[in-house]
Design a protein around this motif. Sequence first.
Motif, PDB file in Angstrom:
ATOM      1  N   ILE A  18     -14.677  -1.744   4.297  1.00 52.54           N
ATOM      2  CA  ILE A  18     -13.885  -2.924   4.636  1.00 52.54           C
ATOM      3  C   ILE A  18     -13.057  -3.357   3.433  1.00 52.54           C
ATOM      4  O   ILE A  18     -11.888  -3.661   3.552  1.00 52.54           O
ATOM      5  CB  ILE A  18     -14.793  -4.065   5.145  1.00 52.54           C
ATOM      6  N   SER A  19     -13.649  -3.348   2.263  1.00 55.74           N
ATOM      7  CA  SER A  19     -12.921  -3.736   1.060  1.00 55.74           C
ATOM      8  C   SER A  19     -11.750  -2.803   0.805  1.00 55.74           C
ATOM      9  O   SER A  19     -10.682  -3.234   0.413  1.00 55.74           O
ATOM     10  CB  SER A  19     -13.847  -3.730  -0.155  1.00 55.74           C
ATOM     11  N   ARG A  20     -11.935  -1.498   1.014  1.00 53.31           N
ATOM     12  CA  ARG A  20     -10.873  -0.524   0.795  1.00 53.31           C
ATOM     13  C   ARG A  20      -9.719  -0.787   1.759  1.00 53.31           C
ATOM     14  O   ARG A  20      -8.558  -0.816   1.358  1.00 53.31           O
ATOM     15  CB  ARG A  20     -11.411   0.895   0.945  1.00 53.31           C
ATOM     16  N   ASP A  21     -10.019  -1.003   3.025  1.00 54.22           N
ATOM     17  CA  ASP A  21      -8.965  -1.273   4.006  1.00 54.22           C
ATOM     18  C   ASP A  21      -8.234  -2.572   3.691  1.00 54.22           C
ATOM     19  O   ASP A  21      -7.009  -2.643   3.780  1.00 54.22           O
ATOM     20  CB  ASP A  21      -9.540  -1.334   5.422  1.00 54.22           C
ATOM     21  N   LEU A  22      -8.978  -3.584   3.320  1.00 50.75           N
ATOM     22  CA  LEU A  22      -8.358  -4.856   2.950  1.00 50.75           C
ATOM     23  C   LEU A  22      -7.479  -4.675   1.718  1.00 50.75           C
ATOM     24  O   LEU A  22      -6.367  -5.192   1.659  1.00 50.75           O
ATOM     25  CB  LEU A  22      -9.425  -5.917   2.689  1.00 50.75           C
ATOM     26  N   LEU A  25      -4.162  -2.866   2.723  1.00 52.45           N
ATOM     27  CA  LEU A  25      -3.230  -3.774   3.408  1.00 52.45           C
ATOM     28  C   LEU A  25      -2.650  -4.809   2.442  1.00 52.45           C
ATOM     29  O   LEU A  25      -1.451  -5.083   2.451  1.00 52.45           O
ATOM     30  CB  LEU A  25      -3.934  -4.482   4.565  1.00 52.45           C
ATOM     31  N   THR A  26      -3.494  -5.374   1.611  1.00 54.60           N
ATOM     32  CA  THR A  26      -3.039  -6.366   0.641  1.00 54.60           C
ATOM     33  C   THR A  26      -2.096  -5.733  -0.370  1.00 54.60           C
ATOM     34  O   THR A  26      -1.093  -6.328  -0.757  1.00 54.60           O
ATOM     35  CB  THR A  26      -4.246  -7.003  -0.082  1.00 54.60           C
ATOM     36  N   TYR A  27      -2.412  -4.516  -0.796  1.00 55.52           N
ATOM     37  CA  TYR A  27      -1.573  -3.816  -1.766  1.00 55.52           C
ATOM     38  C   TYR A  27      -0.177  -3.568  -1.200  1.00 55.52           C
ATOM     39  O   TYR A  27       0.830  -3.786  -1.875  1.00 55.52           O
ATOM     40  CB  TYR A  27      -2.220  -2.486  -2.175  1.00 55.52           C
ATOM     41  N   GLY A  28      -0.101  -3.164   0.058  1.00 54.09           N
ATOM     42  CA  GLY A  28       1.196  -2.951   0.709  1.00 54.09           C
ATOM     43  C   GLY A  28       2.019  -4.228   0.742  1.00 54.09           C
ATOM     44  O   GLY A  28       3.226  -4.218   0.482  1.00 54.09           O
ATOM     45  N   ALA A  29       1.360  -5.350   1.038  1.00 54.17           N
ATOM     46  CA  ALA A  29       2.058  -6.635   1.069  1.00 54.17           C
ATOM     47  C   ALA A  29       2.531  -7.020  -0.334  1.00 54.17           C
ATOM     48  O   ALA A  29       3.632  -7.555  -0.502  1.00 54.17           O
ATOM     49  CB  ALA A  29       1.139  -7.720   1.632  1.00 54.17           C
ATOM     50  N   LEU A  30       1.715  -6.727  -1.345  1.00 51.66           N
ATOM     51  CA  LEU A  30       2.086  -7.020  -2.722  1.00 51.66           C
ATOM     52  C   LEU A  30       3.330  -6.229  -3.132  1.00 51.66           C
ATOM     53  O   LEU A  30       4.281  -6.789  -3.679  1.00 51.66           O
ATOM     54  CB  LEU A  30       0.929  -6.676  -3.675  1.00 51.66           C
ATOM     55  N   VAL A  31       3.346  -4.932  -2.858  1.00 52.57           N
ATOM     56  CA  VAL A  31       4.499  -4.099  -3.217  1.00 52.57           C
ATOM     57  C   VAL A  31       5.739  -4.554  -2.453  1.00 52.57           C
ATOM     58  O   VAL A  31       6.834  -4.638  -3.031  1.00 52.57           O
ATOM     59  CB  VAL A  31       4.203  -2.600  -2.981  1.00 52.57           C
ATOM     60  N   ALA A  32       5.586  -4.897  -1.183  1.00 49.45           N
ATOM     61  CA  ALA A  32       6.724  -5.386  -0.392  1.00 49.45           C
ATOM     62  C   ALA A  32       7.296  -6.671  -1.000  1.00 49.45           C
ATOM     63  O   ALA A  32       8.523  -6.828  -1.106  1.00 49.45           O
ATOM     64  CB  ALA A  32       6.297  -5.623   1.051  1.00 49.45           C
ATOM     65  N   LEU A 116      -3.813   4.597  -0.190  1.00 47.84           N
ATOM     66  CA  LEU A 116      -2.860   3.516  -0.465  1.00 47.84           C
ATOM     67  C   LEU A 116      -1.612   3.615   0.404  1.00 47.84           C
ATOM     68  O   LEU A 116      -0.888   2.640   0.556  1.00 47.84           O
ATOM     69  CB  LEU A 116      -2.457   3.508  -1.934  1.00 47.84           C
ATOM     70  N   VAL A 117      -1.346   4.781   0.953  1.00 47.32           N
ATOM     71  CA  VAL A 117      -0.152   4.940   1.783  1.00 47.32           C
ATOM     72  C   VAL A 117      -0.502   5.144   3.261  1.00 47.32           C
ATOM     73  O   VAL A 117       0.334   5.604   4.033  1.00 47.32           O
ATOM     74  CB  VAL A 117       0.752   6.098   1.276  1.00 47.32           C
ATOM     75  N   ASP A 118      -1.726   4.776   3.653  1.00 47.82           N
ATOM     76  CA  ASP A 118      -2.133   4.919   5.052  1.00 47.82           C
ATOM     77  C   ASP A 118      -1.192   4.201   6.008  1.00 47.82           C
ATOM     78  O   ASP A 118      -0.967   4.660   7.124  1.00 47.82           O
ATOM     79  CB  ASP A 118      -3.553   4.396   5.262  1.00 47.82           C
ATOM     80  N   PHE A 119      -0.643   3.079   5.596  1.00 45.56           N
ATOM     81  CA  PHE A 119       0.210   2.286   6.478  1.00 45.56           C
ATOM     82  C   PHE A 119       1.672   2.338   6.056  1.00 45.56           C
ATOM     83  O   PHE A 119       2.466   1.485   6.438  1.00 45.56           O
ATOM     84  CB  PHE A 119      -0.283   0.837   6.515  1.00 45.56           C
ATOM     85  N   VAL A 120       2.027   3.335   5.230  1.00 48.57           N
ATOM     86  CA  VAL A 120       3.388   3.461   4.710  1.00 48.57           C
ATOM     87  C   VAL A 120       3.943   4.820   5.121  1.00 48.57           C
ATOM     88  O   VAL A 120       3.322   5.847   4.874  1.00 48.57           O
ATOM     89  CB  VAL A 120       3.397   3.350   3.156  1.00 48.57           C
ATOM     90  N   GLU A 121       5.110   4.822   5.730  1.00 47.97           N
ATOM     91  CA  GLU A 121       5.728   6.079   6.130  1.00 47.97           C
ATOM     92  C   GLU A 121       6.755   6.557   5.123  1.00 47.97           C
ATOM     93  O   GLU A 121       6.950   7.751   4.942  1.00 47.97           O
ATOM     94  CB  GLU A 121       6.353   5.939   7.509  1.00 47.97           C
ATOM     95  N   GLU A 122       7.441   5.624   4.477  1.00 47.77           N
ATOM     96  CA  GLU A 122       8.450   5.996   3.483  1.00 47.77           C
ATOM     97  C   GLU A 122       8.666   4.836   2.527  1.00 47.77           C
ATOM     98  O   GLU A 122       8.257   3.700   2.797  1.00 47.77           O
ATOM     99  CB  GLU A 122       9.761   6.385   4.160  1.00 47.77           C
ATOM    100  N   LEU A 123       9.311   5.138   1.403  1.00 43.52           N
ATOM    101  CA  LEU A 123       9.633   4.087   0.442  1.00 43.52           C
ATOM    102  C   LEU A 123      10.648   3.120   1.038  1.00 43.52           C
ATOM    103  O   LEU A 123      11.442   3.511   1.894  1.00 43.52           O
ATOM    104  CB  LEU A 123      10.210   4.706  -0.833  1.00 43.52           C
TER     105      LEU A 123
END
Length: 185
Positions: A18-22, A25-32, A116-123
Amino acid sequence: MMDWHLPAVSSSASAHHISRDLFVLTYGALVAQMCKDYDNDEEINKYLDAMGYNIGVRLIEDFLANSGIKKCRSYSETVDIIAKVAFKMYLGITPSTIGGNDGGNEFSLILDKNPLVDFVEELPTGRPSLSYCNILSGVLRGALEMVHLPADVNFVQDRLKGDDVTEIGITFLRKNDDKKSRRNK
């Protein structure tokens, strides 16, 4: 009323999953958000590396306490432990390792799967030099520095940039002293 069901593997395994998935997702929002706040990819890359470094400095204590790993005797053993134990413990993956140059201080970790890129398709559009997962470089660099193994860590290849694999390069900055290593056996 919501009823939460966790996998029945073990309570600690469930918590790590659960921590890894959270985290992903949080990391993706941070980079965005950083892409919105900064125009320059290099600034973002440096910030992600610095953030990772600070995480690595603190994470090494948890790793050493929970893994039971003793002192490594060579750079190749260190890289093996990083791939087979640390990545498995914290990201649930086991990268393959490619070792060394003639000096025995350069290695690569090949990530077949990068959570880290599970929910990312491209830059993001207009961000060709963004190193999306640069936090991993910083984590490795910070953790290695805390065990007195300063290293240069960077992404050599990245699937998000169209490469065939994701490869993290590790170059240990100190010459391995074979005489000292043999004395400590």
